[in-house]
Design a protein around this motif. Structure first.
Motif, short mmCIF file in Angstrom:
data_model
loop_
_atom_site.label_atom_id
_atom_site.label_comp_id
_atom_site.label_asym_id
_atom_site.label_seq_id
_atom_site.Cartn_x
_atom_site.Cartn_y
_atom_site.Cartn_z
N MET A 1 16.36 -0.02 2.87
CA MET A 1 15.20 0.47 3.56
C MET A 1 14.00 -0.40 3.17
O MET A 1 13.86 -0.80 2.02
CB MET A 1 14.94 1.93 3.16
CG MET A 1 13.71 2.49 3.80
SD MET A 1 13.33 4.18 3.32
CE MET A 1 14.73 5.04 3.91
N ARG A 2 13.19 -0.68 4.15
CA ARG A 2 11.96 -1.44 3.93
C ARG A 2 10.78 -0.58 4.34
O ARG A 2 10.92 0.31 5.17
CB ARG A 2 11.95 -2.73 4.75
CG ARG A 2 13.04 -3.68 4.37
CD ARG A 2 13.02 -4.96 5.17
NE ARG A 2 12.62 -4.77 6.56
CZ ARG A 2 11.93 -5.66 7.27
NH1 ARG A 2 11.58 -6.80 6.76
NH2 ARG A 2 11.63 -5.42 8.53
N PHE A 3 9.64 -0.86 3.79
CA PHE A 3 8.42 -0.16 4.17
C PHE A 3 7.45 -1.16 4.76
O PHE A 3 7.27 -2.26 4.24
CB PHE A 3 7.79 0.54 2.97
CG PHE A 3 8.62 1.66 2.44
CD1 PHE A 3 8.51 2.93 2.99
CD2 PHE A 3 9.52 1.45 1.42
CE1 PHE A 3 9.29 3.97 2.51
CE2 PHE A 3 10.30 2.48 0.93
CZ PHE A 3 10.18 3.74 1.48
N LEU A 4 6.83 -0.75 5.89
CA LEU A 4 5.88 -1.62 6.58
C LEU A 4 4.53 -0.92 6.70
O LEU A 4 4.46 0.31 6.82
CB LEU A 4 6.38 -1.95 7.99
CG LEU A 4 7.74 -2.64 8.10
CD1 LEU A 4 8.12 -2.81 9.56
CD2 LEU A 4 7.74 -3.96 7.37
N ARG A 10 3.13 -5.66 8.38
CA ARG A 10 3.49 -6.45 7.20
C ARG A 10 4.35 -5.64 6.24
O ARG A 10 4.15 -4.44 6.08
CB ARG A 10 2.24 -6.91 6.46
CG ARG A 10 1.43 -7.92 7.21
CD ARG A 10 0.32 -8.45 6.31
NE ARG A 10 -0.75 -8.98 7.15
CZ ARG A 10 -2.01 -9.03 6.78
NH1 ARG A 10 -2.38 -8.56 5.60
NH2 ARG A 10 -2.91 -9.53 7.59
N ALA A 11 5.28 -6.35 5.59
CA ALA A 11 6.14 -5.71 4.60
C ALA A 11 5.31 -5.30 3.39
O ALA A 11 4.36 -5.98 3.00
CB ALA A 11 7.25 -6.65 4.18
N LEU A 12 5.69 -4.18 2.81
CA LEU A 12 5.00 -3.69 1.62
C LEU A 12 5.92 -3.79 0.40
O LEU A 12 7.13 -3.66 0.52
CB LEU A 12 4.59 -2.22 1.80
CG LEU A 12 3.62 -1.96 2.95
CD1 LEU A 12 3.41 -0.46 3.13
CD2 LEU A 12 2.30 -2.66 2.71
N ARG A 13 5.34 -3.99 -0.74
CA ARG A 13 6.07 -4.01 -2.01
C ARG A 13 5.61 -2.78 -2.79
O ARG A 13 4.43 -2.61 -3.07
CB ARG A 13 5.74 -5.27 -2.79
CG ARG A 13 6.53 -5.38 -4.06
CD ARG A 13 6.22 -6.64 -4.83
NE ARG A 13 5.92 -7.78 -3.97
CZ ARG A 13 5.14 -8.78 -4.30
NH1 ARG A 13 4.58 -8.82 -5.49
NH2 ARG A 13 4.92 -9.79 -3.48
N LEU A 14 6.56 -1.92 -3.12
CA LEU A 14 6.23 -0.74 -3.89
C LEU A 14 6.12 -1.09 -5.37
O LEU A 14 6.77 -2.01 -5.84
CB LEU A 14 7.30 0.34 -3.69
CG LEU A 14 7.51 0.79 -2.24
CD1 LEU A 14 8.59 1.86 -2.18
CD2 LEU A 14 6.23 1.30 -1.63
N ALA A 15 5.30 -0.35 -6.09
CA ALA A 15 5.08 -0.63 -7.50
C ALA A 15 5.15 0.65 -8.31
O ALA A 15 4.80 1.73 -7.82
CB ALA A 15 3.73 -1.30 -7.71
N ILE A 16 5.57 0.52 -9.56
CA ILE A 16 5.54 1.63 -10.50
C ILE A 16 4.26 1.45 -11.30
O ILE A 16 4.01 0.40 -11.88
CB ILE A 16 6.77 1.58 -11.43
CG1 ILE A 16 8.04 1.63 -10.59
CG2 ILE A 16 6.72 2.72 -12.43
CD1 ILE A 16 9.28 1.22 -11.35
N VAL A 17 3.42 2.51 -11.29
CA VAL A 17 2.10 2.40 -11.88
C VAL A 17 1.89 3.52 -12.90
O VAL A 17 2.19 4.69 -12.63
CB VAL A 17 1.01 2.49 -10.78
CG1 VAL A 17 -0.37 2.42 -11.37
CG2 VAL A 17 1.23 1.41 -9.73
N ASP A 18 1.37 3.18 -14.07
CA ASP A 18 1.05 4.15 -15.11
C ASP A 18 -0.07 5.05 -14.60
O ASP A 18 -1.12 4.56 -14.18
CB ASP A 18 0.61 3.39 -16.38
CG ASP A 18 0.32 4.30 -17.54
OD1 ASP A 18 -0.57 5.17 -17.42
OD2 ASP A 18 0.97 4.14 -18.58
N THR A 19 0.15 6.36 -14.63
CA THR A 19 -0.84 7.29 -14.06
C THR A 19 -2.14 7.34 -14.85
O THR A 19 -3.19 7.68 -14.29
CB THR A 19 -0.27 8.72 -13.95
OG1 THR A 19 0.14 9.17 -15.24
CG2 THR A 19 0.89 8.77 -12.98
#
Length: 52
Positions: A1-4, A10-19
């Motif tokens: 699965m891709r997210f746009l 445009r393609a999106l890159r997901l990130a893990i972020v410290d809350t």
């Protein structure tokens, strides 16, 4: 699965972020834990994941 991005396709890159800090966290430091709604199936999966 891709997210746009709906606005421009445009393609999106997901990130893990410290809350707390807002800093990106490398996936190798990720530790999944059961949340409030975790059912027996989720608990089973997590127990087998942590055993590896």
């Amino acid at each position: 699965m891709r997210f746009l991005d709906k606005r421009n396709g445009r393609a999106l890159r997901l990130a893990i972020v410290d809350t707390e800090s807002g800093e990106k966290v490398d996936g190798k430091h990720l530790s999944p834990v059961a949340g409030e709604g975790a059912d027996d199936r989720v608990l089973w999966r997590l127990s087998h994941l942590q055993a590896d």
